[in-house]
Design a protein around this motif. Structure first.
Motif, PDB file in Angstrom:
ATOM      1  N   ALA A 176      -6.939   9.763   3.364  1.00 17.23           N
ATOM      2  CA  ALA A 176      -6.091   8.578   3.502  1.00 17.23           C
ATOM      3  C   ALA A 176      -6.922   7.311   3.318  1.00 17.23           C
ATOM      4  O   ALA A 176      -6.456   6.340   2.706  1.00 17.23           O
ATOM      5  N   ASP A 177      -8.181   7.319   3.812  1.00 16.21           N
ATOM      6  CA  ASP A 177      -9.067   6.173   3.620  1.00 16.21           C
ATOM      7  C   ASP A 177      -9.402   5.974   2.142  1.00 16.21           C
ATOM      8  O   ASP A 177      -9.494   4.840   1.666  1.00 16.21           O
TER       9      ASP A 177
ATOM     10  N   HIS B 101      -6.351   1.598  -3.409  1.00 15.97           N
ATOM     11  CA  HIS B 101      -5.299   0.584  -3.461  1.00 15.97           C
ATOM     12  C   HIS B 101      -5.895  -0.819  -3.288  1.00 15.97           C
ATOM     13  O   HIS B 101      -5.525  -1.751  -4.001  1.00 15.97           O
ATOM     14  N   ASP B 102      -6.803  -0.968  -2.345  1.00 14.81           N
ATOM     15  CA  ASP B 102      -7.443  -2.278  -2.134  1.00 14.81           C
ATOM     16  C   ASP B 102      -8.193  -2.734  -3.386  1.00 14.81           C
ATOM     17  O   ASP B 102      -8.124  -3.910  -3.757  1.00 14.81           O
TER      18      ASP B 102
ATOM     19  N   PRO C 115       0.842  -1.202   0.000  1.00 16.31           N
ATOM     20  CA  PRO C 115       0.000   0.000   0.000  1.00 16.31           C
ATOM     21  C   PRO C 115       0.876   1.252   0.000  1.00 16.31           C
ATOM     22  O   PRO C 115       2.016   1.229   0.458  1.00 16.31           O
TER      23      PRO C 115
ATOM     24  N   ALA D  79      -6.421   4.374   0.492  1.00 20.09           N
ATOM     25  CA  ALA D  79      -6.359   2.955   0.859  1.00 20.09           C
ATOM     26  C   ALA D  79      -7.435   2.153   0.126  1.00 20.09           C
ATOM     27  O   ALA D  79      -7.185   1.019  -0.318  1.00 20.09           O
TER      28      ALA D  79
ATOM     29  N   GLY E  97       1.517   6.209   3.899  1.00 21.35           N
ATOM     30  CA  GLY E  97       0.580   7.208   4.407  1.00 21.35           C
ATOM     31  C   GLY E  97       1.270   8.550   4.617  1.00 21.35           C
ATOM     32  O   GLY E  97       2.418   8.634   5.026  1.00 21.35           O
TER      33      GLY E  97
END
Length: 165
Positions: free
Chosen positions: A36-37, A43-44, A24, A40, A27
């Motif tokens: 930031a969420d 990326h997921d 990932p 993420a 941060g």
């Protein structure tokens, strides 16, 4: 064509596996929590998509491998039938079968050994091709191979010698 398609599917699988293993993004402490969420979550999603692409490419690679193997077997059977017909002096067309598109496994009867022509060079090559096609070892000629020469003890030693006191 099948081999080219297999190579492309295999390369796609390797690329997708590499993307699926990506770590990932680092941060950033300056970014707010929701941003930031979002990073993420993207990326997921990217990793999950790469995993699915890798699984699909792996399935395609297996299928293309089976098809290429089948095509090679069909070609070998046709070549042996043509050789047998040429050695017998008959027409090879009745012995040839069109390539099948539905078969997933080797379902043909075992190939008959090629007829001998009386010409050693041709018969030896035909016997070698036949053995390769049916998966049998060739009969050896000549003396047995010599074993490797005896190695001195120092060459076989896997640990260092202890110093003498």
């Amino acid at each position: 064509m099948l081999c080219r398609a297999w190579r492309a599917a295999h390369a796609a699988q390797q690329q997708a596996d590499t993307e699926a293993a990506a770590s990932p993004p680092a941060g950033d402490d300056v970014l707010p929590g929701p941003v930031a969420d979002q990073i993420a979550a993207r990326h997921d999603l990217w990793v999950e998509t790469a995993r699915r692409r890798a699984a699909l490419a792996a399935e395609h690679t297996r299928d293309l491998h089976q098809r290429a193997t089948r095509a090679a077997r069909d070609f070998t059977a046709a070549a042996l039938a043509a050789f047998a017909a040429a050695a017998a002096g008959t027409d090879p067309l009745p012995a040839l079968q069109p390539p099948s598109r539905d078969h997933d496994e080797w379902d043909e009867p075992r190939l008959a050994p090629p007829a001998e022509t009386g010409i050693h060079v041709i018969d030896a090559r035909a016997a070698k091709l036949y053995a390769t096609a049916v998966g049998l070892p060739l009969k050896r000629r000549g003396p047995a191979p010599h074993p490797p020469p005896h190695q001195p003890l120092a060459a076989r030693r896997t640990t260092r010698p202890r110093p003498r006191s």
